[in-house]
Motif scaffolding. Structure first.
Motif, PDB file in Angstrom:
ATOM      1  N   LEU A 193       0.718  -1.336   0.255  1.00  0.00           N
ATOM      2  CA  LEU A 193       0.117  -0.087   0.100  1.00  0.00           C
ATOM      3  C   LEU A 193       0.800   1.216  -0.299  1.00  0.00           C
ATOM      4  N   ARG A 194       1.579   1.298   0.686  1.00  0.00           N
ATOM      5  CA  ARG A 194       2.525   2.711   0.696  1.00  0.00           C
ATOM      6  C   ARG A 194       3.575   2.293  -0.827  1.00  0.00           C
ATOM      7  N   GLN A 195       3.800   1.277  -1.314  1.00  0.00           N
ATOM      8  CA  GLN A 195       4.338   1.585  -2.770  1.00  0.00           C
ATOM      9  C   GLN A 195       3.193   2.276  -3.579  1.00  0.00           C
ATOM     10  N   ALA A 196       1.919   1.822  -3.209  1.00  0.00           N
ATOM     11  CA  ALA A 196       0.971   2.079  -4.270  1.00  0.00           C
ATOM     12  C   ALA A 196       0.491   4.038  -3.965  1.00  0.00           C
ATOM     13  N   PHE A 197       0.701   3.985  -2.419  1.00  0.00           N
ATOM     14  CA  PHE A 197       0.533   5.508  -2.387  1.00  0.00           C
ATOM     15  C   PHE A 197       1.256   6.723  -2.754  1.00  0.00           C
ATOM     16  N   ARG A 198       2.607   6.034  -2.951  1.00  0.00           N
ATOM     17  CA  ARG A 198       4.225   6.800  -3.193  1.00  0.00           C
ATOM     18  C   ARG A 198       4.015   6.912  -4.882  1.00  0.00           C
ATOM     19  N   ILE A 199       3.046   6.227  -5.284  1.00  0.00           N
ATOM     20  CA  ILE A 199       3.722   6.743  -6.786  1.00  0.00           C
ATOM     21  C   ILE A 199       2.023   7.329  -7.643  1.00  0.00           C
ATOM     22  N   SER A 200       0.933   6.787  -6.607  1.00  0.00           N
ATOM     23  CA  SER A 200      -0.145   7.960  -6.390  1.00  0.00           C
ATOM     24  C   SER A 200      -0.979   7.887  -5.341  1.00  0.00           C
ATOM     25  N   PRO A 201      -0.428   9.298  -4.549  1.00  0.00           N
ATOM     26  CA  PRO A 201      -1.411   9.156  -3.872  1.00  0.00           C
ATOM     27  C   PRO A 201      -3.134   8.892  -3.104  1.00  0.00           C
ATOM     28  N   LEU A 202      -3.541   9.643  -5.033  1.00  0.00           N
ATOM     29  CA  LEU A 202      -4.882   9.559  -4.637  1.00  0.00           C
ATOM     30  C   LEU A 202      -5.416   8.594  -4.628  1.00  0.00           C
ATOM     31  N   LYS A 203      -4.833   7.256  -4.363  1.00  0.00           N
ATOM     32  CA  LYS A 203      -5.071   5.975  -4.324  1.00  0.00           C
ATOM     33  C   LYS A 203      -5.164   6.035  -2.237  1.00  0.00           C
ATOM     34  N   ALA A 204      -5.170   6.181  -1.661  1.00  0.00           N
ATOM     35  CA  ALA A 204      -5.770   6.528  -0.494  1.00  0.00           C
ATOM     36  C   ALA A 204      -6.560   7.344  -0.091  1.00  0.00           C
ATOM     37  N   PHE A 205      -7.384   7.777  -1.456  1.00  0.00           N
ATOM     38  CA  PHE A 205      -8.907   8.382  -1.061  1.00  0.00           C
ATOM     39  C   PHE A 205      -9.490   7.656  -1.521  1.00  0.00           C
TER      40      PHE A 205
END
Length: 329
Positions: A284-296
């Motif tokens: 999940l950190r890797q996903a949010f690092r590339i695309s922070p919008l995915k946290a929301f």
């Protein structure tokens, strides 16, 4: 009769080597040459290789020093001179008729740079299962090269059994060597490069057997999903930093690849979370690092476009009650 040159890299897989090579030599209606490259094995691989070389279609390179897998791959590329080329790992094997199906298809459509098929999984030292006769005419789906690259970028992964990939040798020579700075995703990157030179055929038949066992490097690697995703990202960046940068719209395609890899990391992280695996947080950190919008905003569209969408959605829906049970009890 068309010729197929097959390179068999080997290291300490003597117990599988004979089955692998004989599956090549027994292919019908094609002319084969086999090059076994043994990387200084410490088991009986060299002895088995020498016995196989009694067939004059088999050539040997028996190293005294382990030079690594890339040295074998690239020496094989240099050696190839037939019409078609295949890199077949020594713990895998071809099913009957595989090369004829691939060659017939590529002879009928000269735009095809490479083709691949389905695989049958074999666990550990289990015998090769009985494989039913494959359908004829050979079913296939043709992907224009750019569409093939775009599909990888959108999904952030390839679902291709590497030992089933048959390449037109002239195009392999034009593309060149495997990149040594990609230890675990060199195949992904070279498939992208090959697709710049032609279309890709996906054969709807079982073409190869892929053996999974304790000493299989890819099995150990696949168990660490975050590493697989990071190396996939490295392959995409390498491609778009070199040959891929000359594609029309390459910048947009690179961004698409980054989003696809982030989407894959996100849903893999969620899947690991539902299983209670702490690797979930790395994903999940890797996903949010590339695309922070995915946290929301979860990338639901990506999940729906996966070929296994139904199974994954059912797993996600069944897993949430357990999360809440662990959280509130």
């Amino acid at each position: 009769m068309r010729t197929v040159d097959v390179v068999v890299p080997n290291y300490n897989y003597g117990r599988y080597l004979r089955t692998c090579v004989e599956s090549i030599l027994n292919q019908e209606e094609v002319q084969v040459r086999v090059l076994i490259i043994d990387n200084a094995s410490t088991d009986d691989s060299a002895e088995i290789a020498r016995s196989l070389a009694h067939d004059n279609r088999v050539e040997l390179i028996l190293r005294q020093e382990n030079l690594g897998t890339h040295a074998s791959f690239n020496q094989g590329v240099d050696w190839a001179q037939g019409d078609y080329f295949l890199l077949l790992f020594s713990d895998d094997f071809l099913v009957p008729g595989a090369l004829k199906r691939a060659v017939d298809l590529m002879e009928r459509n000269t735009s095809i740079a490479f083709c691949y098929g389905l695989d049958v999984a074999v666990e550990d030292d289990a015998p090769i299962p009985r494989i039913p006769a494959q359908p004829y005419p050979t079913p296939f789906e043709l992907h224009e090269g750019r569409a093939f690259i775009e599909r990888f970028c959108r999904m952030g992964v390839f679902q291709i059994p590497g030992s089933s990939v048959v390449v037109r040798t002239s195009i392999q020579k034009r593309v060149g060597h495997y990149r040594t700075d990609l230890p675990h995703s060199d195949d992904y990157e070279i498939w992208l490069r090959l697709a710049l030179h032609g279309s890709v055929a996906e054969i709807g038949c079982v073409q190869a057997g892929i053996r999974s066992h304790a000493n299989n490097r890819s099995k150990a690697f696949a168990s660490r999903q975050i590493q697989h995703i990071l190396h996939t990202a490295a392959a995409a960046e390498s491609f778009f930093s070199h040959e891929g940068k000359n594609m029309v719209g390459s910048d947009a395609m690179r961004q698409l690849a980054r989003r696809g890899i982030a989407n894959r990391a996100y849903w893999s992280g969620i899947s690991h979370l539902l299983r209670g695996d702490i690797e979930a947080f790395k994903l999940l950190r890797q996903a949010f690092r590339i695309s922070p919008l995915k946290a929301f905003l979860p990338p639901v569209g990506y999940l729906l476009h996966r070929p296994d969408a139904g199974r994954r959605i059912r797993f996600l829906l069944s897993g949430w009650p357990e999360i809440f049970r662990r959280r509130f009890h």
